[in-house]
Design an enzyme around this catalytic site. Structure first.
Site, mmCIF file in Angstrom:
data_model
loop_
_atom_site.group_PDB
_atom_site.id
_atom_site.type_symbol
_atom_site.label_atom_id
_atom_site.label_comp_id
_atom_site.label_asym_id
_atom_site.label_seq_id
_atom_site.Cartn_x
_atom_site.Cartn_y
_atom_site.Cartn_z
ATOM 1 N N VAL A 63 -28.629 24.301 40.988
ATOM 2 C CA VAL A 63 -27.628 25.288 41.427
ATOM 3 C C VAL A 63 -27.160 24.900 42.827
ATOM 4 C CG1 VAL A 63 -27.141 27.704 41.933
ATOM 5 C CG2 VAL A 63 -28.750 27.134 40.103
ATOM 6 N N THR A 89 -30.871 13.106 34.114
ATOM 7 C CA THR A 89 -29.986 13.212 32.951
ATOM 8 C C THR A 89 -29.514 14.667 32.839
ATOM 9 O OG1 THR A 89 -31.623 13.914 31.287
ATOM 10 C CG2 THR A 89 -31.517 11.552 31.803
ATOM 11 N N SER A 90 -28.670 14.910 31.855
ATOM 12 C CA SER A 90 -28.357 16.301 31.498
ATOM 13 C C SER A 90 -28.776 16.512 30.043
ATOM 14 C CB SER A 90 -26.859 16.577 31.674
ATOM 15 O OG SER A 90 -26.104 15.663 30.897
ATOM 16 N N LEU A 143 -27.347 22.478 48.334
ATOM 17 C CA LEU A 143 -27.439 23.721 49.108
ATOM 18 C C LEU A 143 -28.802 24.381 48.853
ATOM 19 C CD1 LEU A 143 -23.887 25.269 48.463
ATOM 20 C CD2 LEU A 143 -24.650 23.960 50.457
ATOM 21 N N LYS A 169 -26.003 28.522 35.606
ATOM 22 C CA LYS A 169 -26.515 28.705 36.978
ATOM 23 C C LYS A 169 -26.959 30.156 37.204
ATOM 24 C CE LYS A 169 -23.626 24.894 38.510
ATOM 25 N NZ LYS A 169 -22.369 24.474 39.126
ATOM 26 N N ASP A 225 -20.782 26.648 32.449
ATOM 27 C CA ASP A 225 -21.511 25.992 33.545
ATOM 28 C C ASP A 225 -21.980 27.039 34.561
ATOM 29 O OD1 ASP A 225 -22.362 23.628 35.184
ATOM 30 O OD2 ASP A 225 -20.839 24.418 36.539
ATOM 31 N N GLY A 275 -21.170 16.896 43.653
ATOM 32 C CA GLY A 275 -21.024 15.520 44.119
ATOM 33 C C GLY A 275 -22.360 14.800 44.149
ATOM 34 N N VAL A 295 -25.775 10.138 39.993
ATOM 35 C CA VAL A 295 -26.747 10.833 40.844
ATOM 36 C C VAL A 295 -28.026 10.025 40.999
ATOM 37 C CG1 VAL A 295 -28.211 12.895 41.042
ATOM 38 C CG2 VAL A 295 -25.812 13.124 40.361
ATOM 39 N N GLY A 311 -10.266 14.734 39.782
ATOM 40 C CA GLY A 311 -11.618 14.501 39.272
ATOM 41 C C GLY A 311 -12.552 15.681 39.451
#
Length: 359
Positions: A144, A89-90, A148, A223, A219, A338, A13, A205
């Site tokens: 989230v 990062t996460s 979008l 959100k 996950d 993505g 990303v 994937g």
């Protein structure tokens, strides 16, 4: 107004964001620092396509990375333009550092969910530091639904005084793909077992390396917590009901044993699907923010053919906001995962900061 961007995390990303900024030759964004987990690169002029070579080769303007050293370098630069720290990062430790950046006067943009779905005290501290006129700004649209306009829409609804009745959505591209293919009212669709769909999703994937990280619902839960908090609820893991659809006996198995053994549970999922089909319904894995009844949840639910969730295709996300002003839900639908669309969301957030700081 030009904003300087200091980027932490140059994976898929982060790299895509840099590519988009350089490709579009943005006049409003100057990338002046990039960091991976080992070192960081700073520059007095905007970085170019050679940024990765400079960072990995250890050019003279690189230093060993720590959050403190990175921040001190930004503070010492005395930039004439506003600085945005972009966390791609996460990482939980990076998220916990946001108050330090905000206190230093830096704006923050991130797709990292940790600060907005983890410790409630951290979330409230961030809100406090960004709530006064002239305070630094924080944007997290991409936490989230990737690019979008989900958070932006919810903020607009809340800030204009609309009453949120419920927010309901298919927030996982992985689980969207799995159940759109597994449970359908399309008579021409070839029947497929649950384990076959999960295997195909993994091969494409769509899933995490261990699909249980998708199937356990966490996950989606993160959100839902983010949206609930933006809507004014103090949601935590303890107050949110989450349905883990991983068969209990497979939750502690190795990843390979899980995939090998999952077919033994195909009948369980087939029974759930058949029950739904007989009622003219489909199965969908859905997150719900429920301010009215206080029963926010993440569950495998059934929807009739007439419902927008039933006709979803591919791996799209769909989010429905039911409010006092929108009793017929306001619906947002599209690709919710993505690198390209996530980077788009980040790019849009930074442009909003450039616009808001130009006076």
């Amino acid at each position: 107004m030009v904003v300087n961007v200091a980027l932490v995390g140059v994976g898929l990303v982060g790299s895509e964001f840099i590519r988009q900024v350089l490709q579009t030759q943005s006049k409003k964004i100057a990338i002046i620092a990039v960091a991976n987990s080992r070192k960081f690169l700073t520059s007095n002029v905007p970085l170019t396509e050679s940024w990765n070579t400079e960072l990995t080769s250890g050019a003279e303007n690189t230093q060993p990375f720590t959050l403190d050293a990175f921040t001190a370098s930004l503070s010492a630069s005395k930039a004439s333009h506003p600085t945005v720290v972009l966390d791609c990062t996460s990482n939980e430790a990076v998220a916990a550092y946001y108050p330090t950046w905000l206190e230093a006067g830096f704006h923050v943009v991130t797709p990292n969910k940790k600060a907005f779905s983890g410790d409630l005290g951290l979330y409230k501290r961030i809100k406090e530091l960004t709530s006064q006129p002239g305070s630094p700004l924080i944007y997290h649209e991409s936490t989230v639904g990737a690019g979008l306009p989900v958070i932006n829409t919810l903020n607009d609804l809340v800030n204009t005084g609309d009453k949120i009745v419920k927010i309901e959505g298919i927030f996982s591209g992985t689980l969207s793909y799995i159940f759109n293919n597994f449970s359908t009212l399309d008579a021409s669709a070839a029947p497929v077992t649950f384990s076959e769909v999960v295997t195909r999703a993994k091969e494409l994937g769509y899933t995490e390396p261990d699909p249980r990280d998708d199937l356990n619902g966490m996950d989606v839960a993160r959100k839902v917590m983010i949206l609930g908090r933006v809507a004014g609820l103090d949601l935590t893991q303890e107050t949110l009901q989450v349905e883990n659809i991983v068969p209990e006996s497979l939750r502690t198995a190795s990843a390979s044993d899980f995939m090998a053994t999952l077919p033994q549970f195909d009948q369980h999922f087939a029974d759930l699907k058949d029950e739904a089909t007989k009622a003219g319904q489909v199965l969908r894995y859905v997150g719900l923010v429920d301010p009215v009844h206080g029963k926010s949840s993440v569950t495998l639910a059934r929807y009739p053919a007439s419902h927008p969730f039933a006709s979803l295709k591919g791996s799209d996300n769909i989010i429905a906001f039911t409010t006092e002003r929108f009793p017929s839900p306001l619906i947002i639908q599209g690709s919710g995962a993505g690198a390209a669309v996530t980077a788009f969301g980040i790019y849009s957030d930074i442009l909003k900061i450039a616009e808001r700081t130009r006076h």
